[in-house]
Design a protein around this motif. Structure first.
Motif, PDB file in Angstrom:
ATOM      1  N   THR A 138       0.849  -1.185   0.000  1.00  7.98           N
ATOM      2  CA  THR A 138       0.000   0.000   0.000  1.00  7.98           C
ATOM      3  C   THR A 138       0.887   1.239   0.000  1.00  7.98           C
ATOM      4  OG1 THR A 138      -0.117  -0.089   2.424  1.00  7.98           O
ATOM      5  CG2 THR A 138      -1.900  -1.136   1.195  1.00  7.98           C
ATOM      6  N   THR A 139       0.630   2.147  -0.963  1.00  7.75           N
ATOM      7  CA  THR A 139       1.454   3.347  -1.034  1.00  7.75           C
ATOM      8  C   THR A 139       1.036   4.381  -0.001  1.00  7.75           C
ATOM      9  OG1 THR A 139       0.053   4.408  -2.703  1.00  7.75           O
ATOM     10  CG2 THR A 139       1.828   2.995  -3.503  1.00  7.75           C
ATOM     11  N   ASN A 140      -0.221   4.316   0.475  1.00  8.60           N
ATOM     12  CA  ASN A 140      -0.625   5.205   1.559  1.00  8.60           C
ATOM     13  C   ASN A 140       0.185   4.853   2.804  1.00  8.60           C
ATOM     14  OD1 ASN A 140      -2.021   7.137   3.012  1.00  8.60           O
ATOM     15  ND2 ASN A 140      -3.739   5.783   3.463  1.00  8.60           N
ATOM     16  N   ALA A 141       0.710   5.862   3.483  1.00  6.43           N
ATOM     17  CA  ALA A 141       1.654   5.611   4.579  1.00  6.43           C
ATOM     18  C   ALA A 141       1.007   4.991   5.811  1.00  6.43           C
ATOM     19  CB  ALA A 141       2.354   6.914   4.965  1.00  6.43           C
ATOM     20  N   HIS A 142      -0.302   5.215   6.018  1.00  6.89           N
ATOM     21  CA  HIS A 142      -0.970   4.723   7.226  1.00  6.89           C
ATOM     22  C   HIS A 142      -2.095   3.769   6.845  1.00  6.89           C
ATOM     23  CE1 HIS A 142       1.148   7.628   9.751  1.00  6.89           C
ATOM     24  NE2 HIS A 142       0.941   8.496   8.778  1.00  6.89           N
ATOM     25  N   ILE A 143      -2.037   2.555   7.333  1.00  4.28           N
ATOM     26  CA  ILE A 143      -3.051   1.537   7.054  1.00  4.28           C
ATOM     27  C   ILE A 143      -3.598   0.996   8.367  1.00  4.28           C
ATOM     28  CG2 ILE A 143      -3.480  -0.733   6.037  1.00  4.28           C
ATOM     29  CD1 ILE A 143      -3.082   1.476   3.977  1.00  4.28           C
TER      30      ILE A 143
ATOM     31  N   ILE B 109       3.447  -7.348   7.141  1.00  9.71           N
ATOM     32  CA  ILE B 109       4.638  -6.739   7.720  1.00  9.71           C
ATOM     33  C   ILE B 109       4.578  -5.229   7.508  1.00  9.71           C
ATOM     34  CG2 ILE B 109       5.973  -8.843   7.318  1.00  9.71           C
ATOM     35  CD1 ILE B 109       7.516  -7.365   5.162  1.00  9.71           C
ATOM     36  N   SER B 110       5.143  -4.495   8.466  1.00 10.47           N
ATOM     37  CA  SER B 110       5.142  -3.039   8.395  1.00 10.47           C
ATOM     38  C   SER B 110       6.567  -2.519   8.557  1.00 10.47           C
ATOM     39  CB  SER B 110       4.234  -2.455   9.484  1.00 10.47           C
ATOM     40  OG  SER B 110       4.793  -2.691  10.767  1.00 10.47           O
ATOM     41  N   ASP B 111       6.675  -1.197   8.674  1.00 12.90           N
ATOM     42  CA  ASP B 111       7.976  -0.531   8.818  1.00 12.90           C
ATOM     43  C   ASP B 111       8.879  -0.783   7.613  1.00 12.90           C
ATOM     44  OD1 ASP B 111       8.320   0.490  11.943  1.00 12.90           O
ATOM     45  OD2 ASP B 111       6.921  -1.176  11.696  1.00 12.90           O
ATOM     46  N   VAL B 112       8.260  -1.058   6.465  1.00 15.95           N
ATOM     47  CA  VAL B 112       8.991  -1.235   5.214  1.00 15.95           C
ATOM     48  C   VAL B 112       9.076   0.126   4.515  1.00 15.95           C
ATOM     49  CG1 VAL B 112       8.986  -2.379   2.955  1.00 15.95           C
ATOM     50  CG2 VAL B 112       8.191  -3.616   4.992  1.00 15.95           C
ATOM     51  N   ASP B 113      10.183   0.402   3.872  1.00 15.94           N
ATOM     52  CA  ASP B 113      10.310   1.623   3.074  1.00 15.94           C
ATOM     53  C   ASP B 113       9.504   1.417   1.787  1.00 15.94           C
ATOM     54  OD1 ASP B 113      10.990   3.845   1.613  1.00 15.94           O
ATOM     55  OD2 ASP B 113      13.142   3.709   1.977  1.00 15.94           O
ATOM     56  N   THR B 114       8.195   1.638   1.891  1.00 20.32           N
ATOM     57  CA  THR B 114       7.313   1.331   0.767  1.00 20.32           C
ATOM     58  C   THR B 114       7.538   2.271  -0.417  1.00 20.32           C
ATOM     59  OG1 THR B 114       5.577   2.604   1.885  1.00 20.32           O
ATOM     60  CG2 THR B 114       5.520   0.219   2.139  1.00 20.32           C
ATOM     61  N   ARG B 115       7.983   3.493  -0.160  1.00 16.92           N
ATOM     62  CA  ARG B 115       8.285   4.398  -1.274  1.00 16.92           C
ATOM     63  C   ARG B 115       9.414   3.821  -2.125  1.00 16.92           C
ATOM     64  NH1 ARG B 115       8.696  10.647   0.290  1.00 16.92           N
ATOM     65  NH2 ARG B 115       8.741  10.745  -1.984  1.00 16.92           N
TER      66      ARG B 115
ATOM     67  N   SER C 144       8.926   2.276  -5.919  1.00 18.24           N
ATOM     68  CA  SER C 144       9.802   2.827  -6.954  1.00 18.24           C
ATOM     69  C   SER C 144      10.559   1.709  -7.665  1.00 18.24           C
ATOM     70  CB  SER C 144      10.781   3.825  -6.341  1.00 18.24           C
ATOM     71  OG  SER C 144      11.649   4.349  -7.322  1.00 18.24           O
ATOM     72  N   TYR C 145      10.983   0.714  -6.895  1.00 19.11           N
ATOM     73  CA  TYR C 145      11.712  -0.416  -7.472  1.00 19.11           C
ATOM     74  C   TYR C 145      10.807  -1.240  -8.391  1.00 19.11           C
ATOM     75  CZ  TYR C 145      15.210  -4.109  -7.765  1.00 19.11           C
ATOM     76  OH  TYR C 145      16.159  -4.999  -8.233  1.00 19.11           O
ATOM     77  N   ILE C 146       9.567  -1.474  -7.971  1.00 20.23           N
ATOM     78  CA  ILE C 146       8.627  -2.234  -8.799  1.00 20.23           C
ATOM     79  C   ILE C 146       8.321  -1.469 -10.089  1.00 20.23           C
ATOM     80  CG2 ILE C 146       6.286  -3.200  -8.927  1.00 20.23           C
ATOM     81  CD1 ILE C 146       6.402  -3.458  -5.835  1.00 20.23           C
ATOM     82  N   ARG C 147       8.117  -0.157  -9.967  1.00 19.88           N
ATOM     83  CA  ARG C 147       7.838   0.656 -11.151  1.00 19.88           C
ATOM     84  C   ARG C 147       9.004   0.611 -12.141  1.00 19.88           C
ATOM     85  NH1 ARG C 147       3.725   4.500 -11.081  1.00 19.88           N
ATOM     86  NH2 ARG C 147       4.972   5.776 -12.501  1.00 19.88           N
TER      87      ARG C 147
END
Length: 371
Positions: free
Chosen positions: A59-64, A114-120, A124-127
């Motif tokens: 999820t790209t939204n920072a808070h879930i 899992i959380s606390d992942v640098d999702t940004r 970016s890597y997937i894109r």
């Protein structure tokens, strides 16, 4: 509190790249194709959407989790994603009509998150590198073993998954006294599609993905619907043949997402796996017939071939994605058949696309009059 001493976890991509995080609750390992959704809201709908079966959701939204969960906001009978990857997981929620926490909802459905992942950085890597198989795990003492296990996971390209999420037996939805009757093929149908049909005076009979045309036509419906769903459309040969039969008889037919791809394949249009797909609630689409723009909800990793669509004398391209010019909608010129790649039933705010259900009703009404 327990979230202050959570177990370390990783995201391991098929190319060996690793991102680090912490377990939300449940421990273990989960496999799937990693993908991301850009929606700011609607996480519960996303997690229960059968089209996401077999995927690790970023999820790209920072808070879930911050607004909890509600039983009315599910799209199927259980969570369908393979695992969840977030930046900040909210154990505390605040919303007047919330019935419980997302943590409890995940525990109930036995989902690894899992959380606390640098999702940004991960998105970016997937894109940049494309969607690929991945795993999330708290069992991080033997990375080499995890890599071997991941290598054995089948690729989404060529993978038939509709059978994993489809109903096993036919069932009905809506008012039996409704004006219209529709036979729907369940390739992973969302509940809100059924709700949208029912509120337009439609009684729906939902069939398993492998139902024949004879089975679907036995109760004399006014129209036919091909639903959304997960996986590669090309292995669904029987479904494609069923679509061909409906089209040949010029019966009202509407397809959404995977159903749209099936209708394209029934017309000889090939499909392809996209680099990283469309998943979000604000995708811009142009209606080529009206000239109007639509803000749409989308969730798909496959698309139909635009060049073949434009060259096909039986088809008209009706909708186009404004970000990458992929085909978003088609209709047959001489048959009562149309489809869209996006989700008109998902109105996260904009309701730009709900007219498509009314169009289906109009098509059935016209067919009734002409009989």
């Amino acid at each position: 509190m327990k979230y202050q001493s959570r177990k370390k976890a990783i995201v391991l991509l098929a190319d060996g790249t690793i991102f680090y995080g912490k377990a939300v609750g449940k421990e273990g390992t989960a496999f799937g194709e990693v993908c991301f959704n850009t929606g700011m809201t609607g996480y519960q709908e996303i997690f229960t959407d059968p089209s996401y079966y077999g995927q690790l959701m970023v999820t790209t939204n920072a808070h879930i989790g911050n607004y909890g969960t509600n039983e009315d906001e599910v799209e199927s009978d259980s969570i369908k994603i393979a695992g969840l990857i977030v930046k900040n997981f909210s154990y505390v929620y605040s919303r007047e009509n919330a019935e419980g926490s997302l943590e409890t909802f995940l525990e109930k459905n036995n989902l690894l998150a899992i959380s606390d992942v640098d999702t940004r950085a991960l998105v970016s890597y997937i894109r940049e590198n494309g969607a690929m198989n991945a795993l999330i795990s708290t069992e991080i003492d033997d990375i080499d073993k995890l890599k071997k296990d991941l290598a054995a996971v089948p690729d989404m390209n060529g993978l038939e998954l509709a059978s994993k999420v489809s109903t096993k037996e036919p069932y009905f939805f809506g008012n039996p006294e409704a004006k219209y009757k529709v036979s729907a093929l369940d390739l992973g149908i969302k509940k809100n599609i059924l709700r949208n049909l029912a509120k337009r005076d439609v009684y729906v009979k939902v069939f398993p993905y492998d139902a024949s045309f004879e089975e679907m036509s036995e109760w004399n419906p006014d129209g036919y619907f091909l639903s959304n769903g997960p996986g590669d459309p090309e292995p669904l040969k029987q479904v494609i043949d069923t679509a061909k039969e409906i089209i040949a008889k010029d019966l009202p037919l509407f397809g959404i997402c995977l159903g749209h791809q099936i209708i394209a394949l029934a017309n000889g249009i090939s499909t392809f796996k996209m680099h990283h797909g469309h998943r979000g609630i604000n995708h811009p689409v142009k209606n080529l017939i009206t000239g109007k723009g639509e803000i749409t909800s989308q969730n798909h990793g496959f698309s139909i071939n635009r060049e073949e669509t434009e060259e096909n004398p039986e088809l008209e391209m009706t909708h186009l994605h404004l970000n990458d010019d992929t085909v978003m909608g088609i209709k047959m010129k001489n048959k009562n058949c149309f489809s869209v790649q996006y989700h008109p039933e998902a109105g996260p705010g904009p309701n730009d696309a709900v007219y498509l259900f009314d169009q289906f009703i109009d098509n059935m009404s016209a067919a009734k009059v002409s009989v």
